[in-house]
Design a protein around this motif. Structure first.
Motif, PDB file in Angstrom:
ATOM      1  N   MET A   1      52.336 -27.250  29.737  1.00 47.83           N
ATOM      2  CA  MET A   1      51.030 -27.455  30.349  1.00 47.83           C
ATOM      3  C   MET A   1      51.176 -27.684  31.852  1.00 47.83           C
ATOM      4  N   LYS A   2      50.344 -26.988  32.659  1.00 44.29           N
ATOM      5  CA  LYS A   2      50.459 -27.089  34.101  1.00 44.29           C
ATOM      6  C   LYS A   2      50.032 -28.463  34.601  1.00 44.29           C
ATOM      7  N   GLU A   3      50.702 -28.915  35.662  1.00 44.27           N
ATOM      8  CA  GLU A   3      50.378 -30.216  36.237  1.00 44.27           C
ATOM      9  C   GLU A   3      49.033 -30.174  36.948  1.00 44.27           C
ATOM     10  N   ASP A   4      48.372 -31.322  36.975  1.00 45.00           N
ATOM     11  CA  ASP A   4      47.098 -31.443  37.661  1.00 45.00           C
ATOM     12  C   ASP A   4      47.321 -31.312  39.166  1.00 45.00           C
ATOM     13  N   TYR A   5      46.496 -30.505  39.831  1.00 45.19           N
ATOM     14  CA  TYR A   5      46.660 -30.266  41.255  1.00 45.19           C
ATOM     15  C   TYR A   5      46.514 -31.550  42.075  1.00 45.19           C
ATOM     16  N   TYR A   6      45.600 -32.414  41.659  1.00 45.98           N
ATOM     17  CA  TYR A   6      45.404 -33.669  42.387  1.00 45.98           C
ATOM     18  C   TYR A   6      46.642 -34.564  42.262  1.00 45.98           C
ATOM     19  N   ASP A   7      47.246 -34.551  41.071  1.00 43.69           N
ATOM     20  CA  ASP A   7      48.453 -35.355  40.864  1.00 43.69           C
ATOM     21  C   ASP A   7      49.615 -34.833  41.703  1.00 43.69           C
ATOM     22  N   ILE A   8      49.712 -33.513  41.824  1.00 45.46           N
ATOM     23  CA  ILE A   8      50.798 -32.927  42.605  1.00 45.46           C
ATOM     24  C   ILE A   8      50.740 -33.400  44.054  1.00 45.46           C
ATOM     25  N   LEU A   9      49.527 -33.422  44.614  1.00 38.61           N
ATOM     26  CA  LEU A   9      49.370 -33.832  46.010  1.00 38.61           C
ATOM     27  C   LEU A   9      49.218 -35.347  46.169  1.00 38.61           C
ATOM     28  N   GLY A  10      49.086 -36.057  45.028  1.00 36.94           N
ATOM     29  CA  GLY A  10      48.965 -37.511  45.090  1.00 36.94           C
ATOM     30  C   GLY A  10      47.659 -37.986  45.692  1.00 36.94           C
ATOM     31  N   ILE A  11      46.551 -37.322  45.349  1.00 42.68           N
ATOM     32  CA  ILE A  11      45.231 -37.683  45.880  1.00 42.68           C
ATOM     33  C   ILE A  11      44.236 -37.812  44.739  1.00 42.68           C
TER      34      ILE A  11
ATOM     35  N   ALA B   1      47.668 -34.560  52.851  1.00 47.14           N
ATOM     36  CA  ALA B   1      48.564 -34.747  51.707  1.00 47.14           C
ATOM     37  C   ALA B   1      49.471 -33.542  51.523  1.00 47.14           C
ATOM     38  N   TYR B   2      48.917 -32.354  51.690  1.00 44.36           N
ATOM     39  CA  TYR B   2      49.733 -31.149  51.537  1.00 44.36           C
ATOM     40  C   TYR B   2      50.799 -31.063  52.626  1.00 44.36           C
ATOM     41  N   ARG B   3      50.422 -31.348  53.867  1.00 41.84           N
ATOM     42  CA  ARG B   3      51.394 -31.286  54.962  1.00 41.84           C
ATOM     43  C   ARG B   3      52.558 -32.256  54.708  1.00 41.84           C
ATOM     44  N   LYS B   4      52.219 -33.428  54.192  1.00 42.25           N
ATOM     45  CA  LYS B   4      53.250 -34.425  53.891  1.00 42.25           C
ATOM     46  C   LYS B   4      54.216 -33.897  52.836  1.00 42.25           C
ATOM     47  N   MET B   5      53.664 -33.289  51.766  1.00 40.04           N
ATOM     48  CA  MET B   5      54.492 -32.747  50.693  1.00 40.04           C
ATOM     49  C   MET B   5      55.315 -31.552  51.184  1.00 40.04           C
ATOM     50  N   ALA B   6      54.682 -30.689  51.991  1.00 45.65           N
ATOM     51  CA  ALA B   6      55.356 -29.487  52.463  1.00 45.65           C
ATOM     52  C   ALA B   6      56.544 -29.829  53.358  1.00 45.65           C
TER      53      ALA B   6
ATOM     54  N   PHE C   1      57.848 -27.496  46.503  1.00 40.36           N
ATOM     55  CA  PHE C   1      57.274 -26.864  47.689  1.00 40.36           C
ATOM     56  C   PHE C   1      56.230 -25.814  47.271  1.00 40.36           C
ATOM     57  N   LYS C   2      56.572 -25.019  46.259  1.00 38.86           N
ATOM     58  CA  LYS C   2      55.659 -23.981  45.764  1.00 38.86           C
ATOM     59  C   LYS C   2      54.464 -24.586  45.044  1.00 38.86           C
ATOM     60  N   LYS C   3      54.708 -25.620  44.223  1.00 43.50           N
ATOM     61  CA  LYS C   3      53.608 -26.268  43.495  1.00 43.50           C
ATOM     62  C   LYS C   3      52.598 -26.871  44.463  1.00 43.50           C
ATOM     63  N   SER C   4      53.105 -27.494  45.526  1.00 43.71           N
ATOM     64  CA  SER C   4      52.224 -28.108  46.515  1.00 43.71           C
ATOM     65  C   SER C   4      51.352 -27.060  47.192  1.00 43.71           C
ATOM     66  N   ALA C   5      51.952 -25.911  47.505  1.00 42.77           N
ATOM     67  CA  ALA C   5      51.198 -24.827  48.138  1.00 42.77           C
ATOM     68  C   ALA C   5      50.137 -24.279  47.198  1.00 42.77           C
ATOM     69  N   GLU C   6      50.489 -24.151  45.919  1.00 41.84           N
ATOM     70  CA  GLU C   6      49.529 -23.667  44.922  1.00 41.84           C
ATOM     71  C   GLU C   6      48.353 -24.621  44.801  1.00 41.84           C
ATOM     72  N   ALA C   7      48.647 -25.919  44.753  1.00 40.98           N
ATOM     73  CA  ALA C   7      47.594 -26.929  44.653  1.00 40.98           C
ATOM     74  C   ALA C   7      46.700 -26.891  45.889  1.00 40.98           C
ATOM     75  N   TYR C   8      47.323 -26.775  47.058  1.00 38.88           N
ATOM     76  CA  TYR C   8      46.535 -26.763  48.299  1.00 38.88           C
ATOM     77  C   TYR C   8      45.687 -25.502  48.403  1.00 38.88           C
ATOM     78  N   GLU C   9      46.205 -24.364  47.936  1.00 32.88           N
ATOM     79  CA  GLU C   9      45.438 -23.117  48.002  1.00 32.88           C
ATOM     80  C   GLU C   9      44.110 -23.253  47.268  1.00 32.88           C
TER      81      GLU C   9
ATOM     82  N   ASP D   1      50.836 -22.462  59.680  1.00 34.89           N
ATOM     83  CA  ASP D   1      50.336 -23.237  60.807  1.00 34.89           C
ATOM     84  C   ASP D   1      50.225 -24.719  60.491  1.00 34.89           C
ATOM     85  N   ILE D   2      50.161 -25.080  59.221  1.00 36.57           N
ATOM     86  CA  ILE D   2      49.996 -26.479  58.830  1.00 36.57           C
ATOM     87  C   ILE D   2      51.245 -27.295  59.153  1.00 36.57           C
ATOM     88  N   PHE D   3      52.419 -26.624  59.169  1.00 42.23           N
ATOM     89  CA  PHE D   3      53.646 -27.362  59.429  1.00 42.23           C
ATOM     90  C   PHE D   3      53.793 -27.725  60.905  1.00 42.23           C
TER      91      PHE D   3
END
Length: 374
Positions: A1-11, A23-28, A46-54, A95-97
Protein backbone atom coordinates in the motif's frame (compact mmCIF):
# COMPACT_ATOMS: atom_id res chain seq x y z
CA UNK A 1 0.00 0.00 0.00
CA UNK A 2 1.35 3.42 -1.00
CA UNK A 3 2.36 5.84 1.74
CA UNK A 4 0.22 8.87 2.45
CA UNK A 5 1.61 11.95 0.69
CA UNK A 6 1.10 14.14 3.76
CA UNK A 7 3.02 11.65 5.91
CA UNK A 8 5.90 11.56 3.43
CA UNK A 9 6.34 15.33 3.67
CA UNK A 10 5.57 15.39 7.40
CA UNK A 11 2.71 17.92 7.15
CA UNK A 12 -0.98 18.06 8.01
CA UNK A 13 -3.83 18.09 5.51
CA UNK A 14 -4.44 21.74 6.38
CA UNK A 15 -0.93 22.80 5.33
CA UNK A 16 -0.72 25.90 3.16
CA UNK A 17 0.96 26.00 -0.25
CA UNK A 18 3.98 27.71 1.31
CA UNK A 19 4.22 25.04 4.03
CA UNK A 20 3.99 22.25 1.44
CA UNK A 21 6.80 23.82 -0.62
CA UNK A 22 8.95 24.37 2.47
CA UNK A 23 8.46 20.75 3.61
CA UNK A 24 9.37 19.40 0.19
CA UNK A 25 12.51 21.55 -0.08
CA UNK A 26 13.61 20.28 3.33
CA UNK A 27 13.10 16.64 2.28
CA UNK A 28 14.70 17.16 -1.14
CA UNK A 29 17.84 18.69 0.33
CA UNK A 30 18.05 16.01 3.03
CA UNK A 31 17.82 13.11 0.57
CA UNK A 32 19.52 14.79 -2.42
CA UNK A 33 21.75 12.31 -4.32
CA UNK A 34 24.75 14.62 -4.00
CA UNK A 35 24.52 14.36 -0.21
CA UNK A 36 23.80 10.63 -0.25
CA UNK A 37 25.90 9.08 -3.04
CA UNK A 38 25.09 5.42 -3.61
CA UNK A 39 22.35 5.39 -0.95
CA UNK A 40 19.36 3.65 -2.58
CA UNK A 41 17.04 4.38 0.36
CA UNK A 42 17.84 8.08 0.17
CA UNK A 43 17.21 8.02 -3.58
CA UNK A 44 13.84 6.33 -3.00
CA UNK A 45 12.84 8.95 -0.42
CA UNK A 46 13.99 11.68 -2.81
CA UNK A 47 11.61 10.31 -5.48
CA UNK A 48 8.73 9.77 -3.03
CA UNK A 49 9.03 13.36 -1.81
CA UNK A 50 8.91 14.66 -5.38
CA UNK A 51 5.86 12.52 -6.15
CA UNK A 52 4.07 13.81 -3.05
CA UNK A 53 4.95 17.42 -3.88
CA UNK A 54 3.83 17.05 -7.51
CA UNK A 55 0.32 16.18 -6.31
CA UNK A 56 -0.03 18.38 -3.21
CA UNK A 57 1.35 21.49 -4.90
CA UNK A 58 -1.28 21.28 -7.65
CA UNK A 59 -4.71 22.48 -6.33
CA UNK A 60 -6.70 20.23 -8.71
CA UNK A 61 -4.65 17.10 -8.00
CA UNK A 62 -4.63 17.86 -4.28
CA UNK A 63 -8.44 18.12 -4.24
CA UNK A 64 -8.75 14.77 -6.01
CA UNK A 65 -6.22 13.16 -3.68
CA UNK A 66 -8.01 14.51 -0.58
CA UNK A 67 -11.28 13.01 -1.84
CA UNK A 68 -10.19 9.70 -3.38
CA UNK A 69 -6.63 9.06 -2.18
CA UNK A 70 -4.18 7.27 -4.48
CA UNK A 71 -7.05 5.74 -6.47
CA UNK A 72 -7.72 9.18 -7.97
CA UNK A 73 -4.70 8.69 -10.24
CA UNK A 74 -4.89 5.00 -11.06
CA UNK A 75 -5.44 4.01 -14.67
CA UNK A 76 -4.32 7.36 -16.14
CA UNK A 77 -1.08 8.54 -17.72
CA UNK A 78 1.18 10.70 -15.65
CA UNK A 79 -1.64 11.90 -13.39
CA UNK A 80 0.51 11.61 -10.30
CA UNK A 81 4.22 11.22 -9.93
CA UNK A 82 4.34 7.43 -9.63
CA UNK A 83 7.46 6.25 -11.40
CA UNK A 84 9.06 9.71 -11.63
CA UNK A 85 12.68 9.52 -12.68
CA UNK A 86 15.49 11.92 -11.83
CA UNK A 87 15.16 13.78 -15.11
CA UNK A 88 11.48 14.48 -14.43
CA UNK A 89 12.17 15.68 -10.89
CA UNK A 90 14.93 18.11 -11.77
CA UNK A 91 13.23 19.39 -14.91
CA UNK A 92 10.10 20.21 -12.91
CA UNK A 93 11.35 21.12 -9.45
CA UNK A 94 15.04 21.97 -9.84
CA UNK A 95 14.41 25.63 -9.01
CA UNK A 96 13.16 24.68 -5.54
CA UNK A 97 16.64 23.57 -4.47
CA UNK A 98 17.93 27.09 -5.11
CA UNK A 99 21.70 27.36 -4.83
CA UNK A 100 22.03 24.52 -2.32
CA UNK A 101 23.56 22.34 -5.06
CA UNK A 102 25.33 24.66 -7.44
CA UNK A 103 22.37 26.64 -8.74
CA UNK A 104 20.65 24.08 -10.96
CA UNK A 105 20.14 21.26 -8.54
CA UNK A 106 22.30 19.04 -10.72
CA UNK A 107 24.06 15.91 -9.55
CA UNK A 108 26.25 13.17 -10.85
CA UNK A 109 26.04 9.41 -10.75
CA UNK A 110 22.49 9.15 -12.12
CA UNK A 111 21.68 8.92 -15.82
CA UNK A 112 19.86 12.25 -16.04
CA UNK A 113 22.86 14.47 -15.40
CA UNK A 114 26.43 14.52 -16.52
CA UNK A 115 29.48 15.46 -14.55
CA UNK A 116 29.87 18.98 -13.23
CA UNK A 117 26.19 19.53 -12.59
CA UNK A 118 25.04 19.41 -16.24
CA UNK A 119 21.29 19.02 -16.58
CA UNK A 120 19.92 17.22 -19.60
CA UNK A 121 17.53 19.30 -21.66
CA UNK A 122 14.08 17.89 -22.30
CA UNK A 123 12.53 18.04 -25.77
CA UNK A 124 9.27 19.84 -26.42
CA UNK A 125 5.92 18.13 -25.89
CA UNK A 126 3.52 17.22 -28.67
CA UNK A 127 -0.26 17.48 -28.40
CA UNK A 128 -2.83 15.45 -30.28
CA UNK A 129 -6.59 14.95 -30.00
CA UNK A 130 -8.16 11.48 -30.06
CA UNK A 131 -11.86 10.98 -30.75
CA UNK A 132 -13.53 8.06 -28.95
CA UNK A 133 -16.95 6.47 -29.16
CA UNK A 134 -18.94 5.74 -25.99
CA UNK A 135 -18.29 2.05 -26.57
CA UNK A 136 -14.53 2.65 -26.63
CA UNK A 137 -14.74 4.79 -23.51
CA UNK A 138 -16.78 2.14 -21.69
CA UNK A 139 -14.46 -0.75 -22.53
CA UNK A 140 -11.08 0.94 -22.78
CA UNK A 141 -9.18 0.84 -26.05
CA UNK A 142 -5.71 0.82 -27.56
CA UNK A 143 -5.23 3.31 -30.38
CA UNK A 144 -2.39 3.35 -32.87
CA UNK A 145 -1.82 6.95 -33.92
CA UNK A 146 0.59 8.31 -36.54
CA UNK A 147 2.57 11.19 -35.04
CA UNK A 148 5.07 13.51 -36.70
CA UNK A 149 7.88 14.13 -34.23
CA UNK A 150 11.41 15.47 -34.34
CA UNK A 151 14.23 13.00 -33.75
CA UNK A 152 18.00 13.30 -33.91
CA UNK A 153 18.79 12.96 -37.61
CA UNK A 154 20.81 9.97 -38.75
CA UNK A 155 24.49 10.88 -39.04
CA UNK A 156 24.23 13.87 -36.71
CA UNK A 157 26.83 14.03 -33.94
CA UNK A 158 27.30 16.42 -31.03
CA UNK A 159 30.23 17.66 -28.97
CA UNK A 160 30.59 19.36 -25.60
CA UNK A 161 29.76 23.06 -25.71
CA UNK A 162 32.96 25.07 -25.42
CA UNK A 163 31.19 28.10 -23.98
CA UNK A 164 29.80 26.44 -20.86
CA UNK A 165 32.04 23.34 -20.85
CA UNK A 166 28.99 21.08 -20.95
CA UNK A 167 27.18 22.47 -17.91
CA UNK A 168 24.46 24.21 -19.92
CA UNK A 169 24.82 27.28 -17.72
CA UNK A 170 26.92 30.42 -17.54
CA UNK A 171 27.93 31.52 -14.05
CA UNK A 172 28.49 35.18 -13.35
CA UNK A 173 29.99 36.67 -10.17
CA UNK A 174 29.39 40.31 -9.30
CA UNK A 175 30.69 42.44 -6.45
CA UNK A 176 27.85 44.35 -4.80
CA UNK A 177 27.37 46.31 -1.59
CA UNK A 178 25.98 43.11 -0.11
CA UNK A 179 29.04 41.14 -1.09
CA UNK A 180 29.82 38.82 -3.99
CA UNK A 181 26.67 37.64 -5.79
CA UNK A 182 26.67 34.56 -8.03
CA UNK A 183 24.02 34.13 -10.71
CA UNK A 184 23.55 31.36 -13.26
CA UNK A 185 21.89 31.77 -16.66
CA UNK A 186 21.22 29.37 -19.52
CA UNK A 187 24.10 29.12 -21.95
CA UNK A 188 23.29 31.10 -25.09
CA UNK A 189 25.47 28.89 -27.30
CA UNK A 190 23.84 25.52 -26.57
CA UNK A 191 20.51 26.63 -25.09
CA UNK A 192 21.21 24.72 -21.89
CA UNK A 193 21.87 21.37 -23.60
CA UNK A 194 25.56 21.35 -22.76
CA UNK A 195 26.30 20.15 -26.29
CA UNK A 196 26.43 21.68 -29.75
CA UNK A 197 26.16 20.01 -33.13
CA UNK A 198 29.47 18.69 -34.43
CA UNK A 199 28.31 17.12 -37.70
CA UNK A 200 24.98 17.71 -39.42
CA UNK A 201 23.21 14.66 -40.82
CA UNK A 202 20.98 14.52 -43.90
CA UNK A 203 17.71 16.40 -43.44
CA UNK A 204 18.72 17.83 -40.06
CA UNK A 205 17.67 21.29 -38.96
CA UNK A 206 19.86 23.76 -37.03
CA UNK A 207 19.43 21.64 -33.88
CA UNK A 208 20.36 18.38 -35.58
CA UNK A 209 16.76 17.15 -35.64
CA UNK A 210 14.64 15.81 -38.48
CA UNK A 211 10.88 15.29 -38.70
CA UNK A 212 9.78 11.65 -38.94
CA UNK A 213 6.39 9.95 -38.88
CA UNK A 214 6.03 7.33 -36.20
CA UNK A 215 3.15 5.09 -35.12
CA UNK A 216 2.53 5.39 -31.39
CA UNK A 217 0.40 2.88 -29.46
CA UNK A 218 -1.77 4.58 -26.82
CA UNK A 219 -3.58 2.51 -24.19
CA UNK A 220 -6.65 4.46 -23.07
CA UNK A 221 -8.28 3.24 -19.84
CA UNK A 222 -12.05 2.81 -19.49
CA UNK A 223 -14.00 5.74 -18.06
CA UNK A 224 -12.09 8.70 -19.51
CA UNK A 225 -14.08 11.90 -19.99
CA UNK A 226 -14.23 14.54 -22.69
CA UNK A 227 -11.41 17.06 -22.23
CA UNK A 228 -9.22 14.76 -20.13
CA UNK A 229 -5.53 14.85 -21.02
CA UNK A 230 -3.34 11.74 -20.90
CA UNK A 231 0.45 11.67 -21.13
CA UNK A 232 2.60 9.19 -23.03
CA UNK A 233 6.13 9.72 -21.73
CA UNK A 234 9.03 10.03 -24.15
CA UNK A 235 6.96 10.23 -27.33
CA UNK A 236 7.34 13.97 -27.92
CA UNK A 237 10.17 15.70 -29.77
CA UNK A 238 13.79 14.73 -29.11
CA UNK A 239 16.14 17.24 -27.52
CA UNK A 240 19.47 18.07 -29.15
CA UNK A 241 22.47 16.02 -28.06
CA UNK A 242 21.81 13.46 -25.34
CA UNK A 243 18.75 15.26 -23.96
CA UNK A 244 15.60 13.38 -23.04
CA UNK A 245 12.54 13.32 -25.35
CA UNK A 246 9.45 15.34 -24.54
CA UNK A 247 6.04 13.79 -23.93
CA UNK A 248 3.00 13.17 -26.10
CA UNK A 249 -0.09 14.80 -24.55
CA UNK A 250 -3.33 13.16 -25.64
CA UNK A 251 -6.57 15.16 -25.32
CA UNK A 252 -9.74 13.04 -25.22
CA UNK A 253 -12.72 14.03 -27.34
CA UNK A 254 -15.96 12.09 -26.91
CA UNK A 255 -18.04 11.41 -30.01
CA UNK A 256 -21.78 11.93 -29.68
CA UNK A 257 -23.73 8.66 -29.55
CA UNK A 258 -26.86 8.45 -31.75
CA UNK A 259 -29.15 7.23 -28.93
CA UNK A 260 -27.28 7.44 -25.61
CA UNK A 261 -26.54 10.58 -23.59
CA UNK A 262 -23.76 10.57 -21.00
CA UNK A 263 -24.08 12.21 -17.57
CA UNK A 264 -20.93 11.44 -15.60
CA UNK A 265 -20.80 7.66 -15.31
CA UNK A 266 -24.55 7.29 -16.00
CA UNK A 267 -26.16 6.97 -19.41
CA UNK A 268 -29.64 8.09 -20.50
CA UNK A 269 -31.83 6.56 -23.21
CA UNK A 270 -35.14 7.96 -24.50
CA UNK A 271 -37.59 5.14 -25.30
CA UNK A 272 -40.81 5.99 -27.15
CA UNK A 273 -43.78 3.64 -27.04
CA UNK A 274 -47.35 3.86 -28.32
CA UNK A 275 -50.62 4.18 -26.35
CA UNK A 276 -51.40 0.54 -26.96
CA UNK A 277 -47.93 -0.62 -25.89
CA UNK A 278 -48.19 1.42 -22.68
CA UNK A 279 -51.63 0.01 -21.94
CA UNK A 280 -50.99 -3.63 -22.86
CA UNK A 281 -47.28 -3.93 -22.07
CA UNK A 282 -44.52 -4.92 -24.47
CA UNK A 283 -40.81 -5.64 -24.75
CA UNK A 284 -38.28 -3.39 -26.49
CA UNK A 285 -34.72 -3.73 -27.68
CA UNK A 286 -32.48 -0.81 -26.67
CA UNK A 287 -28.84 0.21 -27.12
CA UNK A 288 -26.20 -0.12 -24.41
CA UNK A 289 -22.42 0.40 -24.60
CA UNK A 290 -21.94 -3.38 -24.53
CA UNK A 291 -24.55 -4.21 -27.19
CA UNK A 292 -28.33 -4.35 -27.47
CA UNK A 293 -30.53 -5.69 -24.65
CA UNK A 294 -34.26 -6.38 -24.47
CA UNK A 295 -36.28 -4.87 -21.63
CA UNK A 296 -39.86 -5.52 -20.51
CA UNK A 297 -42.45 -2.73 -20.37
CA UNK A 298 -45.19 -3.54 -17.89
CA UNK A 299 -48.82 -2.94 -18.84
CA UNK A 300 -50.10 0.39 -17.54
CA UNK A 301 -46.68 2.06 -17.78
CA UNK A 302 -46.95 5.84 -17.52
CA UNK A 303 -45.12 8.34 -19.70
CA UNK A 304 -42.07 9.67 -17.88
CA UNK A 305 -41.35 6.44 -16.01
CA UNK A 306 -37.63 5.79 -15.57
CA UNK A 307 -36.25 2.27 -15.70
CA UNK A 308 -32.80 1.85 -14.16
CA UNK A 309 -30.46 -0.80 -15.55
CA UNK A 310 -27.76 -1.25 -12.90
CA UNK A 311 -24.09 -1.20 -13.96
CA UNK A 312 -24.94 -0.66 -17.63
CA UNK A 313 -23.30 2.77 -17.69
CA UNK A 314 -19.66 3.87 -17.90
CA UNK A 315 -16.97 2.39 -15.59
CA UNK A 316 -15.56 4.89 -13.10
CA UNK A 317 -12.08 6.12 -14.03
CA UNK A 318 -11.24 5.86 -10.30
CA UNK A 319 -12.28 2.20 -10.08
CA UNK A 320 -15.53 2.65 -8.15
CA UNK A 321 -17.72 0.33 -10.24
CA UNK A 322 -19.89 1.45 -13.15
CA UNK A 323 -22.74 3.87 -13.59
CA UNK A 324 -26.31 2.95 -14.56
CA UNK A 325 -28.36 3.18 -17.74
CA UNK A 326 -31.54 5.19 -17.16
CA UNK A 327 -34.29 4.44 -19.68
CA UNK A 328 -36.83 7.28 -19.94
CA UNK A 329 -40.19 5.93 -21.15
CA UNK A 330 -42.18 8.38 -23.28
CA UNK A 331 -45.69 7.50 -24.44
CA UNK A 332 -46.09 8.88 -27.96
CA UNK A 333 -49.33 10.77 -28.59
CA UNK A 334 -50.49 10.43 -32.22
CA UNK A 335 -50.94 13.75 -34.03
CA UNK A 336 -53.45 12.49 -36.61
CA UNK A 337 -56.29 10.00 -36.20
CA UNK A 338 -58.60 8.22 -38.60
CA UNK A 339 -62.32 8.67 -38.15
CA UNK A 340 -62.55 5.20 -36.64
CA UNK A 341 -59.77 5.96 -34.14
CA UNK A 342 -61.29 9.31 -33.24
CA UNK A 343 -64.66 7.63 -32.61
CA UNK A 344 -62.97 5.11 -30.30
CA UNK A 345 -61.30 7.79 -28.20
CA UNK A 346 -64.52 9.82 -28.07
CA UNK A 347 -66.25 6.81 -26.56
CA UNK A 348 -63.44 6.25 -24.08
CA UNK A 349 -63.13 9.89 -22.95
CA UNK A 350 -65.59 9.39 -20.11
CA UNK A 351 -64.60 5.80 -19.33
CA UNK A 352 -63.27 5.41 -15.77
CA UNK A 353 -60.24 3.44 -16.96
CA UNK A 354 -59.13 6.41 -19.08
CA UNK A 355 -59.39 8.96 -16.27
CA UNK A 356 -56.04 10.05 -14.72
CA UNK A 357 -55.64 8.50 -11.28
CA UNK A 358 -52.01 8.99 -10.21
CA UNK A 359 -50.85 6.74 -7.39
CA UNK A 360 -48.11 7.34 -4.84
CA UNK A 361 -45.57 5.43 -6.90
CA UNK A 362 -46.31 7.69 -9.90
CA UNK A 363 -43.83 10.38 -8.93
CA UNK A 364 -43.94 13.94 -10.22
CA UNK A 365 -41.34 15.29 -12.65
CA UNK A 366 -39.48 17.12 -9.88
CA UNK A 367 -39.39 14.02 -7.69
CA UNK A 368 -37.91 12.03 -10.59
CA UNK A 369 -35.23 14.66 -11.15
CA UNK A 370 -34.46 14.64 -7.43
CA UNK A 371 -34.14 10.83 -7.49
CA UNK A 372 -31.78 10.95 -10.47
CA UNK A 373 -29.38 13.33 -8.77
CA UNK A 374 -29.46 11.46 -5.47
Amino acid sequence: MKEDYYDILGISKNATAAEIKKAYRKMAIKYHPDKNPGDEKAEEMFKKSAEAYEVLSNPDKKAKYDQFGHQAFEGGFGGAGGGMNMDDIFSQFGDIFGSAFGGGGGFSGFGGFGGGGQRRVKGSNLRIRVKLTLEEIANGVEKKIKVKRKKVAKGTTFKTCGTCNGTGQMTRIQNTILGRMQTATTCSSCGGAGQVMDRKGDGADSNGLATVEETVSIKIPAGVVDGMQLKVSGKGNDAPGDGIPGDLLVAIEEKQHPTLQRDGDNLHYDLYISFSEAALGTSKEIDTVTGKVRIKIENGTQSGKILRLRNKGIPSINGYGSGDLLVHVNVWTPKTLTSEQREFFDKMSDDEHFQPKPEKQDKSFFEKVKDMFS
